[in-house]
Write an enzyme that holds these catalytic residues in place. Structure first.
Site, mmCIF file in Angstrom:
data_model
loop_
_atom_site.group_PDB
_atom_site.id
_atom_site.type_symbol
_atom_site.label_atom_id
_atom_site.label_comp_id
_atom_site.label_asym_id
_atom_site.label_seq_id
_atom_site.Cartn_x
_atom_site.Cartn_y
_atom_site.Cartn_z
ATOM 1 N N HIS A 1 -0.275 2.620 -7.098
ATOM 2 C CA HIS A 1 -1.034 3.887 -7.172
ATOM 3 C C HIS A 1 -2.319 3.774 -7.996
ATOM 4 O O HIS A 1 -2.879 4.796 -8.395
ATOM 5 C CB HIS A 1 -0.197 5.026 -7.768
ATOM 6 N N LEU B 1 0.874 -1.175 0.000
ATOM 7 C CA LEU B 1 0.000 0.000 0.000
ATOM 8 C C LEU B 1 0.909 1.222 0.000
ATOM 9 O O LEU B 1 2.004 1.186 0.567
ATOM 10 C CB LEU B 1 -0.894 0.014 1.254
ATOM 11 N N ASP B 2 0.433 2.304 -0.606
ATOM 12 C CA ASP B 2 1.222 3.548 -0.623
ATOM 13 C C ASP B 2 1.468 4.028 0.805
ATOM 14 O O ASP B 2 0.696 3.710 1.710
ATOM 15 C CB ASP B 2 0.455 4.671 -1.332
ATOM 16 N N ARG B 3 2.452 4.869 0.951
ATOM 17 C CA ARG B 3 2.792 5.382 2.290
ATOM 18 C C ARG B 3 1.581 6.007 2.982
ATOM 19 O O ARG B 3 1.360 5.809 4.166
ATOM 20 C CB ARG B 3 3.917 6.406 2.156
ATOM 21 N N ARG C 1 -5.416 5.814 -6.886
ATOM 22 C CA ARG C 1 -5.147 7.267 -6.959
ATOM 23 C C ARG C 1 -5.144 7.734 -8.419
ATOM 24 O O ARG C 1 -5.628 8.817 -8.741
ATOM 25 C CB ARG C 1 -3.804 7.603 -6.289
#
Ligand code: URA
Length: 234
Positions: free
Chosen positions: A186, A105-107, A189
Site C-alpha cells: 500500500h 499489487l493491491d486488489r 496509497r
C-alpha cells in the site's frame, strides 16, 4: 551429493522467491520426507529427499518461464485462493508450471506485474541491492497542486519504515507519476493519503527499465531476454 538450504532449494525449483519460500516453510506448508519442517536453513538434497509443498511433490527443475501481465482491477496477487475472488494465476489456466507473481499489487491496482516460476530471478528483482525502481500513474479526485507535490516528495511511514519516493511529477490536472524503490504494501496509497489526495486509479507503469506500454488490461505476454535485461537497466 549437494545439500542446499530448504528455502534455496524451493526457490531453485521455482516454487516461489526465496523470501516467499521461507514464509511457506514458517507456515508449515513444506514437508521433507513426510515431516513438516519449519526451519528454512534445513539442508536438503533433491536426489535423496522427498520435498513437498501443500502435499505436492516438488521436482528439481522446471523450464523457466517469464510473463508480463497487465493486472486487471479486482484480481488478487496470491498463490492461494481465499473465497471466490479471481487470482492472477487464473489468467494461466493451461500452465503446468508453478507460477507466482514477483511482488504484489493491491486488489484495486492495475498494471505491470511479472509472473514466473524462477525463484532466483524473483529474488534478484525484489532484492534492494538491485535498485529496481517501480513507477506508478496515480489519478486523484483533487487537482494536483504544488503543496501536494511537496508532501508527496517527502514520502510517508509505511509500517516501520519511512518511504521516500525517488521522483514525483504532475502529469495533468488530477494525475501524477511517482517512482519508488521499496516494494511495501500500500506504499503509494499511504503516501497519497498523507498528502490528502484521494486515489481513484493506481496503475504500475514501469519496473526498472521495463515499461507496461500498450499491453491491455487483463492480457499478458512472454518476456523476451531483452525485456528481462531491461528490468535491471535503469
Ligand atoms: N503501492 C500501493 O499503494 N499499491 C500497490 O498496489 C502498489 C504500490
Amino acid at each position: 551429493m549437494t545439500k542446499k538450504r530448504l528455502s534455496k532449494a524451493l526457490a531453485g525449483a521455482g516454487v516461489a522467491s526465496r523470501r516467499a519460500a521461507e514464509e511457506l516453510i514458517f507456515m508449515g506448508r513444506v514437508q521433507v520426507n513426510g515431516e513438516t519442517v519449519r526451519v528454512p536453513q534445513t539442508l536438503v538434497d533433491f536426489a535423496s529427499d522427498r520435498i513437498s509443498v501443500d502435499g505436492s511433490l516438488i521436482s528439481k527443475e522446471q523450464e523457466k518461464v517469464y510473463y508480463m501481465v497487465n493486472k486487471p482491477k479486482g484480481m488478487i496477487c496470491s498463490n492461494v485462493r481465499v473465497g471466490r475472488r479471481p487470482i492472477i494465476l487464473d489468467m494461466f489456466p493451461h500452465s503446468n508450471e508453478r507460477l507466482f507473481t514477483i511482488g504484489r499489487l493491491d486488489r484495486d491496482t492495475t498494471g505491470l506485474l511479472i509472473v514466473t516460476n524462477d525463484g532466483h530471478f524473483a529474488q534478484q528483482v525484489i532484492h534492494p541491492s538491485s535498485n529496481v525502481i517501480k513507477e506508478y500513474l496515480v489519478k486523484t479526485v483533487q487537482e494536483i497542486e504544488v503543496k501536494h507535490l511537496e508532501t508527496l516528495s517527502e514520502g510517508a511511514r509505511v509500517d516501520d519504515k519511512w518511504v521516500k519516493p525517488v521522483s514525483v511529477r504532475k502529469v495533468r490536472r488530477g494525475t501524477f507519476k511517482i517512482a519508488v524503490k521499496e516494494g511495501r504494501k500500500h506504499e503509494v496509497r499511504i503516501i497519497a493519503e498523507r498528502a490528502k489526495l484521494d486515489v481513484v486509479e493506481l496503475t504500475r507503469i514501469r519496473i526498472g527499465g521495463l515499461l507496461l506500454g500498450s499491453l491491455e488490461e487483463g492480457s499478458f505476454r512472454a518476456l523476451t531476454e531483452n525485456d528481462k535485461k531491461q528490468i535491471f537497466s535503469l
